[in-house]
Design a protein around this motif. Structure first.
Motif, mmCIF file in Angstrom:
data_model
loop_
_atom_site.group_PDB
_atom_site.id
_atom_site.type_symbol
_atom_site.label_atom_id
_atom_site.label_comp_id
_atom_site.label_asym_id
_atom_site.label_seq_id
_atom_site.Cartn_x
_atom_site.Cartn_y
_atom_site.Cartn_z
ATOM 1 N N GLN A 1 139.098 27.035 18.607
ATOM 2 C CA GLN A 1 138.718 27.926 19.648
ATOM 3 C C GLN A 1 137.155 28.305 19.330
ATOM 4 O O GLN A 1 136.370 28.501 20.350
ATOM 5 C CB GLN A 1 139.579 29.179 19.640
ATOM 6 C CG GLN A 1 140.884 29.073 19.968
ATOM 7 C CD GLN A 1 141.885 30.248 20.250
ATOM 8 O OE1 GLN A 1 141.270 31.435 20.031
ATOM 9 N NE2 GLN A 1 143.041 30.095 20.135
ATOM 10 N N PRO A 2 136.582 28.679 18.261
ATOM 11 C CA PRO A 2 135.170 28.937 18.019
ATOM 12 C C PRO A 2 134.431 27.757 18.463
ATOM 13 O O PRO A 2 133.363 27.908 19.190
ATOM 14 C CB PRO A 2 134.918 29.130 16.394
ATOM 15 C CG PRO A 2 136.659 29.752 16.102
ATOM 16 C CD PRO A 2 137.455 28.755 16.752
ATOM 17 N N ILE A 3 134.699 26.544 18.290
ATOM 18 C CA ILE A 3 134.126 25.504 18.604
ATOM 19 C C ILE A 3 133.890 25.225 20.190
ATOM 20 O O ILE A 3 132.691 25.099 20.743
ATOM 21 C CB ILE A 3 134.377 24.129 18.046
ATOM 22 C CG1 ILE A 3 134.714 24.151 16.803
ATOM 23 C CG2 ILE A 3 133.839 22.893 18.670
ATOM 24 C CD1 ILE A 3 135.422 22.789 16.221
ATOM 25 N N ALA A 4 135.070 25.647 20.951
ATOM 26 C CA ALA A 4 134.978 25.696 22.503
ATOM 27 C C ALA A 4 134.178 26.927 22.865
ATOM 28 O O ALA A 4 133.712 27.079 23.871
ATOM 29 C CB ALA A 4 136.332 25.696 22.915
ATOM 30 N N GLU A 5 134.434 27.987 22.276
ATOM 31 C CA GLU A 5 133.787 29.238 22.788
ATOM 32 C C GLU A 5 132.284 29.544 22.622
ATOM 33 O O GLU A 5 131.676 29.746 23.499
ATOM 34 C CB GLU A 5 134.453 30.510 22.266
ATOM 35 C CG GLU A 5 134.120 32.096 22.526
ATOM 36 C CD GLU A 5 134.892 32.889 21.908
ATOM 37 O OE1 GLU A 5 134.703 34.145 22.213
ATOM 38 O OE2 GLU A 5 135.529 32.584 21.105
ATOM 39 N N VAL B 1 140.509 28.707 26.640
ATOM 40 C CA VAL B 1 140.160 28.614 25.245
ATOM 41 C C VAL B 1 141.248 28.959 24.334
ATOM 42 O O VAL B 1 141.806 28.430 23.268
ATOM 43 C CB VAL B 1 138.800 29.526 24.830
ATOM 44 C CG1 VAL B 1 138.500 29.475 23.405
ATOM 45 C CG2 VAL B 1 137.770 28.734 25.656
ATOM 46 N N ASP B 2 141.995 30.254 24.868
ATOM 47 C CA ASP B 2 143.027 30.638 23.962
ATOM 48 C C ASP B 2 144.438 29.970 23.879
ATOM 49 O O ASP B 2 145.270 30.239 23.104
ATOM 50 C CB ASP B 2 143.502 31.894 24.582
ATOM 51 C CG ASP B 2 143.993 32.040 26.077
ATOM 52 O OD1 ASP B 2 144.142 30.915 26.605
ATOM 53 O OD2 ASP B 2 143.944 33.121 26.748
ATOM 54 N N SER B 3 144.414 28.692 24.850
ATOM 55 C CA SER B 3 145.413 27.986 24.494
ATOM 56 C C SER B 3 145.196 26.736 23.527
ATOM 57 O O SER B 3 146.001 25.751 23.356
ATOM 58 C CB SER B 3 145.693 27.181 26.186
ATOM 59 O OG SER B 3 144.865 26.252 26.173
ATOM 60 N N MET B 4 144.002 26.610 22.835
ATOM 61 C CA MET B 4 143.751 25.717 22.155
ATOM 62 C C MET B 4 144.136 26.338 20.612
ATOM 63 O O MET B 4 144.414 27.181 20.215
ATOM 64 C CB MET B 4 142.098 25.443 22.051
ATOM 65 C CG MET B 4 141.529 24.833 23.431
ATOM 66 S SD MET B 4 139.937 24.897 23.334
ATOM 67 C CE MET B 4 139.412 24.234 25.091
ATOM 68 N N PRO B 5 144.029 25.333 19.707
ATOM 69 C CA PRO B 5 144.291 25.728 18.310
ATOM 70 C C PRO B 5 143.369 26.663 17.749
ATOM 71 O O PRO B 5 142.277 26.484 18.163
ATOM 72 C CB PRO B 5 144.336 24.180 17.388
ATOM 73 C CG PRO B 5 144.344 23.285 18.509
ATOM 74 C CD PRO B 5 143.985 23.584 19.873
ATOM 75 N N GLY B 6 143.920 27.557 17.108
ATOM 76 C CA GLY B 6 142.952 28.564 16.420
ATOM 77 C C GLY B 6 141.699 28.224 15.935
ATOM 78 O O GLY B 6 140.793 28.530 15.972
ATOM 79 N N TRP B 7 141.957 27.249 15.059
ATOM 80 C CA TRP B 7 140.772 26.639 14.228
ATOM 81 C C TRP B 7 139.449 25.996 15.158
ATOM 82 O O TRP B 7 138.483 25.928 14.799
ATOM 83 C CB TRP B 7 140.918 25.717 13.065
ATOM 84 C CG TRP B 7 141.743 24.456 13.865
ATOM 85 C CD1 TRP B 7 143.167 24.144 13.928
ATOM 86 C CD2 TRP B 7 141.003 23.185 14.249
ATOM 87 N NE1 TRP B 7 143.233 22.910 14.473
ATOM 88 C CE2 TRP B 7 141.997 22.341 14.715
ATOM 89 C CE3 TRP B 7 139.720 22.938 14.287
ATOM 90 C CZ2 TRP B 7 141.905 21.027 15.218
ATOM 91 C CZ3 TRP B 7 139.275 21.382 14.806
ATOM 92 C CH2 TRP B 7 140.451 20.784 15.401
#
Length: 263
Positions: free
Chosen positions: A207-211, A199-205
């Motif tokens: 990351q909440p969607i993935a998390e 998740v931390d390798s994804m764009p910041g905006w």
């Protein structure tokens, strides 16, 4: 005979019916079984070197296999349950449910048969993908027997929860094609979880969607059990998601099924 015994007997009959139905339509079963295997081979042998480069210094294809397999096992469950949505929709649209309602059988046994049959298919799918993963190099990092049992239990709880959601999607679909489309999020959500990349390798905006979705905490819990990584609160969160999805799917399915007119 008590009502419980009747419910168990009728549910067993419906389970046998669904298993026979799956055997008579092997193309759907094979498609559901082979799709996750193809994805596993695709991401390992086509994208493996590129994807592993984003995991840090020293990571190689074998490291990516270890990372990928736990998430892909859960994606396998999501793709398998699409068949449940299609099967339920076929029953609803072809008139067999109306016929069952004229017979002296337990009303909920039809849904229970679909759910148990789907969970058994999930077990077969996960076993197949796991066997292929071991054949191409996946190895658990010293997981104990208890941790293996916990990993198996988590996958089965996840399969049970997603199956009830798929049953509801099948009941609201006007035809099998629509039911299949309704169930597509069960494949789409793993793609935007931590199944393929951290998740931390994804764009910041993003990351909440993935998390904040059910697949990511389940992925991380399964990795912790099989690979010895940190689980943290993910285990409790994954169990909470399983419980919430099961209750939601069950109540939704029963409400929709019971609202259908009796014949």
């Amino acid at each position: 005979m008590s009502s419980l015994a009747l419910a168990v007997r009728d549910s067993g009959t419906m389970l046998r019916r669904n298993l026979l139905h799956a055997r008579r339509y092997p193309s759907m079963t094979l498609n559901l079984l082979l799709t996750p295997v193809i994805l596993l081979l695709l991401f390992v042998y086509i994208f493996g070197d590129t994807m592993s480069a984003g995991m840090g210094d020293g990571a190689d294809r074998s490291a990516y296999i270890a990372y990928l397999v736990p998430g892909l096992l859960l994606m396998t469950i999501g793709s398998t349950t699409i068949g449940t949505a299609v099967s339920v929709s076929m029953d609803m649209t072809e008139g067999i449910i109306a016929r069952f309602r004229t017979m002296s059988i337990h009303r909920g046994s039809v849904l229970v048969g679909h759910v148990v049959g789907s969970v058994l298919q999930c077990v077969l799918s996960v076993a197949l993908v796991g066997a292929v993963a071991v054949a191409i190099g996946f190895r658990s990092s010293g997981a104990t027997v208890l941790e293996w049992l916990a990993a198996f239990g988590l996958t089965m709880l996840f399969a049970f929860a997603l199956t009830w959601i798929a049953v509801g999607m099948g009941l609201v679909g006007p035809n099998p094609e629509a039911a299949s489309n309704n169930a597509m999020p069960l494949i789409f959500l793993p793609l935007i979880s931590s199944a393929f990349v951290p998740v931390d390798s994804m764009p910041g905006w993003f990351q909440p969607i993935a998390e904040y979705q059910p697949f990511t905490p389940a992925n991380e819990t399964l990795r912790g059990l099989l690979l010895g990584t940190e689980i943290g609160n993910n285990g409790w969160i994954a169990l909470a998601w399983c419980l919430a999805l099961t209750v939601l799917g069950y109540r939704w399915s029963r409400a929709k099924f019971d609202s259908e007119p009796k014949h």
